[in-house]
Design a protein around this motif. Structure first.
Motif, PDB file in Angstrom:
ATOM      1  N   GLU A  38     -34.419 -36.557 -52.252  1.00 11.99           N
ATOM      2  CA  GLU A  38     -35.339 -37.682 -52.113  1.00 11.99           C
ATOM      3  C   GLU A  38     -36.190 -37.564 -50.841  1.00 11.99           C
ATOM      4  O   GLU A  38     -37.389 -37.825 -50.869  1.00 11.99           O
ATOM      5  N   GLU A  39     -35.560 -37.152 -49.739  1.00 12.98           N
ATOM      6  CA  GLU A  39     -36.299 -36.981 -48.484  1.00 12.98           C
ATOM      7  C   GLU A  39     -37.329 -35.862 -48.612  1.00 12.98           C
ATOM      8  O   GLU A  39     -38.454 -35.986 -48.147  1.00 12.98           O
ATOM      9  N   LEU A  72     -43.004 -34.188 -49.146  1.00  8.79           N
ATOM     10  CA  LEU A  72     -44.024 -33.413 -49.859  1.00  8.79           C
ATOM     11  C   LEU A  72     -45.125 -34.306 -50.422  1.00  8.79           C
ATOM     12  O   LEU A  72     -46.310 -33.960 -50.371  1.00  8.79           O
ATOM     13  N   VAL A  73     -44.757 -35.461 -50.943  1.00  9.89           N
ATOM     14  CA  VAL A  73     -45.751 -36.404 -51.467  1.00  9.89           C
ATOM     15  C   VAL A  73     -46.680 -36.862 -50.348  1.00  9.89           C
ATOM     16  O   VAL A  73     -47.902 -36.903 -50.507  1.00  9.89           O
ATOM     17  N   PRO A 108     -41.982 -41.595 -40.104  1.00 11.21           N
ATOM     18  CA  PRO A 108     -40.784 -40.753 -40.073  1.00 11.21           C
ATOM     19  C   PRO A 108     -39.540 -41.623 -40.249  1.00 11.21           C
ATOM     20  O   PRO A 108     -39.439 -42.695 -39.673  1.00 11.21           O
ATOM     21  N   MET A 109     -38.637 -41.149 -41.077  1.00 12.16           N
ATOM     22  CA  MET A 109     -37.408 -41.885 -41.344  1.00 12.16           C
ATOM     23  C   MET A 109     -36.245 -41.150 -40.682  1.00 12.16           C
ATOM     24  O   MET A 109     -35.526 -40.407 -41.320  1.00 12.16           O
ATOM     25  N   GLY A 110     -36.106 -41.337 -39.392  1.00 14.83           N
ATOM     26  CA  GLY A 110     -35.031 -40.675 -38.664  1.00 14.83           C
ATOM     27  C   GLY A 110     -35.467 -39.327 -38.118  1.00 14.83           C
ATOM     28  O   GLY A 110     -36.645 -39.020 -38.057  1.00 14.83           O
ATOM     29  N   PRO A 121     -39.271 -34.458 -39.875  1.00 17.52           N
ATOM     30  CA  PRO A 121     -38.289 -35.423 -40.374  1.00 17.52           C
ATOM     31  C   PRO A 121     -38.777 -36.012 -41.692  1.00 17.52           C
ATOM     32  O   PRO A 121     -39.977 -36.036 -41.961  1.00 17.52           O
ATOM     33  N   PRO A 122     -37.860 -36.459 -42.525  1.00 17.78           N
ATOM     34  CA  PRO A 122     -38.285 -37.064 -43.784  1.00 17.78           C
ATOM     35  C   PRO A 122     -39.191 -38.265 -43.514  1.00 17.78           C
ATOM     36  O   PRO A 122     -39.021 -38.979 -42.526  1.00 17.78           O
TER      37      PRO A 122
END
Length: 139
Positions: free
Chosen positions: A113-114, A119-120, A100-102, A11-12
Motif C-alpha cells: 500500500e505504501e 508511485l501514484v 510523507p507518512m513517517g 518515505p511512503p
C-alpha cells in the motif's frame, strides 16, 4: 574514516486530505452542486462558501474572491459557478498534496500500500524541466 550510505528511500506518501474549515467548505461546495439552480438557496450557499473560504484564508490564493459582504443574489448562475469552481479547484489542490507518512526505516521494505501510494503521487507530478505532464493531465 569511512562512510557509506546504506539506503535512501522516499518515505511512503499519502494525500493530505481536508480537515476542519476546509472539510466544511468542501461540504458546502457539494451542497451547492445540488442546489445551484435554486435562486435563493444557491446564492445563499455561495455566500457561505465565500465567507468560509475567507475564514480558511483561501482569499490569499484566490485573488478575485469576492468580499464577504458581497451578495451573490446580485449575480447570475454562471458567475456563481465560476466562484464555486475556483474554490473547488483550490480545495482539490490542497486535498491531493502528498504528505510523507513517517520515515523510511533501513532494512524494512515498504508495504504494498505504501509503495502504491508513493508511485501514484510521483506519477501525478508535472516535470516541466523535462516537458513531461503528470498522469492526471495526460488522462
Amino acid at each position: 574514516a569511512y562512510a557509506s550510505t546504506i539506503s535512501y528511500l522516499t518515505p511512503p506518501a499519502d494525500n493530505a486530505g481536508l480537515y476542519k474549515g476546509l472539510q466544511e467548505l468542501s461540504e458546502l461546495v457539494k451542497s451547492y452542486q445540488g442546489l445551484r439552480e435554486n435562486e435563493q438557496r444557491g446564492a445563499t450557499i455561495v455566500n457561505s462558501i465565500i465567507a468560509t473560504a475567507r475564514t480558511c484564508n483561501l482569499d490569499k490564493d484566490i485573488t478575485d474572491l469576492p468580499e464577504e459582504d458581497f451578495d451573490c443574489k446580485e449575480i447570475d448562475i454562471e458567475e456563481r459557478d465560476n466562484i464555486v469552481g475556483k474554490v473547488y479547484r483550490r480545495l482539490m489542490e490542497i486535498e491531493s498534496r502528498a504528505l510523507p507518512m513517517g520515515l523510511h526505516r533501513i532494512g524494512v521494505p515498504p508495504t504494498a500500500e505504501e509503495s502504491i501510494a508513493t508511485l501514484v503521487n510521483i506519477a501525478q507530478l508535472d516535470r516541466p524541466e523535462e516537458k513531461i505532464k503528470g498522469l492526471p493531465r495526460i488522462i
